[in-house]
Design an enzyme around this catalytic site. Structure first.
Site, PDB file in Angstrom:
ATOM      1  N   GLY A   8       0.814  -1.208   0.000  1.00 14.96           N
ATOM      2  CA  GLY A   8       0.000   0.000   0.000  1.00 14.96           C
ATOM      3  C   GLY A   8       0.847   1.257   0.000  1.00 14.96           C
ATOM      4  N   GLY A  10      -0.497   4.458   0.251  1.00 15.84           N
ATOM      5  CA  GLY A  10      -1.260   5.595   0.749  1.00 15.84           C
ATOM      6  C   GLY A  10      -0.694   6.096   2.068  1.00 15.84           C
ATOM      7  N   PHE A  11      -1.540   6.772   2.837  1.00 15.76           N
ATOM      8  CA  PHE A  11      -1.093   7.330   4.111  1.00 15.76           C
ATOM      9  C   PHE A  11      -0.523   6.258   5.030  1.00 15.76           C
ATOM     10  CE2 PHE A  11      -3.712  11.016   2.998  1.00 15.76           C
ATOM     11  CZ  PHE A  11      -2.919  12.042   3.477  1.00 15.76           C
ATOM     12  N   GLY A  12      -1.274   5.134   5.178  1.00 17.13           N
ATOM     13  CA  GLY A  12      -0.832   4.079   6.087  1.00 17.13           C
ATOM     14  C   GLY A  12       0.499   3.483   5.700  1.00 17.13           C
ATOM     15  N   VAL A  78      -0.387  -5.994  -6.298  1.00 19.32           N
ATOM     16  CA  VAL A  78      -0.190  -7.250  -5.581  1.00 19.32           C
ATOM     17  C   VAL A  78      -1.303  -8.214  -5.971  1.00 19.32           C
ATOM     18  CG1 VAL A  78      -0.156  -8.354  -3.318  1.00 19.32           C
ATOM     19  CG2 VAL A  78       1.018  -6.167  -3.663  1.00 19.32           C
ATOM     20  N   GLU A 176     -16.397  19.221   1.002  1.00 21.33           N
ATOM     21  CA  GLU A 176     -15.296  19.939   0.363  1.00 21.33           C
ATOM     22  C   GLU A 176     -15.390  19.837  -1.157  1.00 21.33           C
ATOM     23  OE1 GLU A 176     -10.465  20.550   0.822  1.00 21.33           O
ATOM     24  OE2 GLU A 176     -11.476  18.902   1.857  1.00 21.33           O
TER      25      GLU A 176
END
Length: 254
Positions: A8, A10-12, A78, A176
């Site tokens: 991954g 992303g942020f994590g 993956v 937003e």
């Protein structure tokens, strides 16, 4: 050598890799690998600004290799994880053979997908808004709708549909997105001589009776007041059974 594999980008995944790089910076017997579909990290909270052009593309993305100096980045999807043999198999590249990486420790941070459960019709008729490609597609689609509306003079119903923009979801992302979309559409529409600003409808559809359920009712009411003042229509308490007529709507990931 011990091998840590992170799935991954992303942020994590990125923040896990950065933290591990700091913790293991003095150790030479550790190797960190990260699998990501893209070779860049997207700061998703700023994606709505890409729609309106308030910020440029380079302002919301950062190359992974610049962020992660000690991490080996694999830009691959993956395909499978073998827990017993402790291997990660990714999609092949130019050479049609499996790309297999062994690990001693595995971190799973693949992110989430847009949840359409209970939202009949959205998967077929809505544009998702979750990544950079979605933001660019949405911006292009809005511009195309304005172009078509400007030259459409024979079908009033189609013209109304072209100038109606619906966002589904009144959480942080949805609010937003609808704010940026509303500002963008109304600003750009002034360049089209045959589009009356009063023809434009921007609608935020939300299943609950107030937007921004994550914050206090007072703050949510204030945000709703600002949106209405800017010309956004709020369709609250609206599930999949009630939906304004439109040509295309947008949904934000949960």
């Amino acid at each position: 050598m011990k091998r840590i594999v992170i799935v991954g980008g992303g942020f994590g995944g990125v923040y896990a890799a950065r933290a591990l790089e700091r913790q293991l910076r003095c150790l030479e017997d550790w190797a960190i690998s990260l699998f990501s579909r893209e070779n860049y990290f997207v700061f998703q909270p700023m994606l709505p600004e890409v729609i309106s052009g308030t910020v440029g593309l380079t302002d919301v993305v950062s190359p992974l290799r610049r962020l992660l100096r000690r991490t080996h980045v694999h830009v691959r999807d993956v395909e499978s994880i073998d827990v017993c043999n402790q291997t990660v198999t990714a999609a092949p590249g130019f050479r049609q053979r499996p790309h297999v990486v062994e690990y001693d420790h595995l971190v799973l941070a693949p992110g989430t997908v847009t949840d359409f459960r209970g939202l009949a019709g959205l998967p077929e008729h809505a544009l998702p808004f979750k990544n950079l490609a979605d933001a660019l597609e949405l911006r292009s689609h809005v511009i195309r709708a304005l172009e078509e509306a400007d030259i459409e003079g024979d079908d009033p119903e189609l013209r109304q549909q072209l100038l109606t923009f619906v966002v589904a979801g009144g959480g942080f992302s949805g609010v937003e997105v609808v704010a940026e979309l509303n500002d963008f559409v109304r600003d750009v529409a002034r360049l089209y001589r045959r589009i009356d600003p009063h023809e434009i409808r921007v609608v935020l559809v939300h299943a609950q009776d107030r937007i921004l359920p994550e914050v206090s009712p007072k703050l949510g009411a204030f945000a709703a007041k600002i949106l209405r003042r800017r010309g956004v229509e709020l369709a609250l308490g609206s599930g999949s059974r009630r939906r304004p007529a439109n040509r295309r709507s947008w949904t934000t990931g949960r």
